[in-house]
Design a protein around this motif. Sequence first.
Motif, PDB file in Angstrom:
ATOM      1  N   LYS A   1       4.664  -3.139   9.688  1.00  0.00           N
ATOM      2  CA  LYS A   1       3.247  -2.849   9.464  1.00  0.00           C
ATOM      3  C   LYS A   1       2.418  -3.187  10.700  1.00  0.00           C
ATOM      4  CE  LYS A   1       3.434  -3.537   4.495  1.00  0.00           C
ATOM      5  NZ  LYS A   1       3.218  -4.487   3.418  1.00  0.00           N
ATOM      6  N   GLN A   2       2.694  -4.353  11.308  1.00  0.00           N
ATOM      7  CA  GLN A   2       1.930  -4.760  12.490  1.00  0.00           C
ATOM      8  C   GLN A   2       2.174  -3.806  13.652  1.00  0.00           C
ATOM      9  OE1 GLN A   2      -0.425  -7.269  12.449  1.00  0.00           O
ATOM     10  NE2 GLN A   2      -0.965  -6.207  14.319  1.00  0.00           N
TER      11      GLN A   2
ATOM     12  N   ILE B   1       9.382   3.215   3.430  1.00  0.00           N
ATOM     13  CA  ILE B   1       9.864   2.791   2.107  1.00  0.00           C
ATOM     14  C   ILE B   1       8.757   2.873   1.067  1.00  0.00           C
ATOM     15  CG2 ILE B   1       9.455   0.306   2.381  1.00  0.00           C
ATOM     16  CD1 ILE B   1      12.156  -0.093   0.901  1.00  0.00           C
ATOM     17  N   ASN B   2       7.512   2.623   1.490  1.00  0.00           N
ATOM     18  CA  ASN B   2       6.407   2.662   0.537  1.00  0.00           C
ATOM     19  C   ASN B   2       5.945   4.084   0.201  1.00  0.00           C
ATOM     20  OD1 ASN B   2       6.325  -0.051   0.091  1.00  0.00           O
ATOM     21  ND2 ASN B   2       4.703  -0.463   1.555  1.00  0.00           N
TER      22      ASN B   2
ATOM     23  N   LEU C   1       6.525   0.404  -5.466  1.00  0.00           N
ATOM     24  CA  LEU C   1       6.622  -0.489  -6.614  1.00  0.00           C
ATOM     25  C   LEU C   1       7.846  -1.396  -6.502  1.00  0.00           C
ATOM     26  CD1 LEU C   1       5.364  -1.153  -9.398  1.00  0.00           C
ATOM     27  CD2 LEU C   1       6.918   0.529 -10.366  1.00  0.00           C
ATOM     28  N   GLU C   2       8.997  -0.792  -6.198  1.00  0.00           N
ATOM     29  CA  GLU C   2      10.235  -1.563  -6.083  1.00  0.00           C
ATOM     30  C   GLU C   2      10.166  -2.561  -4.922  1.00  0.00           C
ATOM     31  OE1 GLU C   2       9.851   1.668  -6.322  1.00  0.00           O
ATOM     32  OE2 GLU C   2      11.428   2.635  -7.501  1.00  0.00           O
TER      33      GLU C   2
ATOM     34  N   VAL D   1       0.866  -1.183   0.000  1.00  0.00           N
ATOM     35  CA  VAL D   1       0.000   0.000   0.000  1.00  0.00           C
ATOM     36  C   VAL D   1       0.899   1.228   0.000  1.00  0.00           C
ATOM     37  CG1 VAL D   1      -1.797   1.270   1.246  1.00  0.00           C
ATOM     38  CG2 VAL D   1      -1.787  -1.255   1.258  1.00  0.00           C
ATOM     39  N   ARG D   2       0.721   2.083  -0.977  1.00  0.00           N
ATOM     40  CA  ARG D   2       1.548   3.294  -1.066  1.00  0.00           C
ATOM     41  C   ARG D   2       1.399   4.128   0.200  1.00  0.00           C
ATOM     42  NH1 ARG D   2       3.796   4.022  -5.925  1.00  0.00           N
ATOM     43  NH2 ARG D   2       2.849   3.005  -7.730  1.00  0.00           N
ATOM     44  N   GLY D   3       2.543   4.524   0.766  1.00  0.00           N
ATOM     45  CA  GLY D   3       2.534   5.378   1.951  1.00  0.00           C
ATOM     46  C   GLY D   3       2.359   4.649   3.264  1.00  0.00           C
TER      47      GLY D   3
END
Length: 200
Positions: free
Chosen positions: A112-113, A72-73, A78-79, A66-68
Amino acid sequence: MTGIVKIHNKEYKTVALRVNEFLASDHHKDWSIETDLIADGTNVVMKALIKDTDGRIRGTGYAEEVRGSTNINKTSALENCETSAIGRALSAVGFAGTEYASANEVSDAIIKQTAINASQELVNYNASVREHIYSISAIKEALENNDLETAAEEWGQLDENQQRSIWKAPSKGGIFTTQELATIKTSDFREAGIAVAQAV
């Protein structure tokens, strides 16, 4: 070994290590890694394919970012997504090591968690503050006036779970100041609470 990351007592290979092992493998000498962008919006979805010399698909890997959603996102969703997809595709053809997920995937999942947990913790805290705002206001006002008995009485109206639910350092977004929290922890404050309870 470089490219091995230990997370929660398990060893995970980085995607870079998996790619290097794949390229160095005599058995997979002329095989290829191909990637395909499936979705490119708020959510980025990538597919990676491992093909043999005859062009047959021998392994696939999908990934979604998910962008943002992480640092890194914000700049490289994409990368990051492509790297994860490649790592999973390589796992499917035997380059997983002891764990199917790559070190990259696991560290991303932990980040993320952690963010989700922190967000939920803040939501819960804000809900507790809203629920007990009158008590909190009365405690803060009494402390400002050096009225320990009233502050202790209001604090004592809250049960232990409620007290814990509104206890947070101001540096972490808490509603009480450092000085107020320090006062609530003092023996004078506890004694004031005992005196109020005995007087009832």
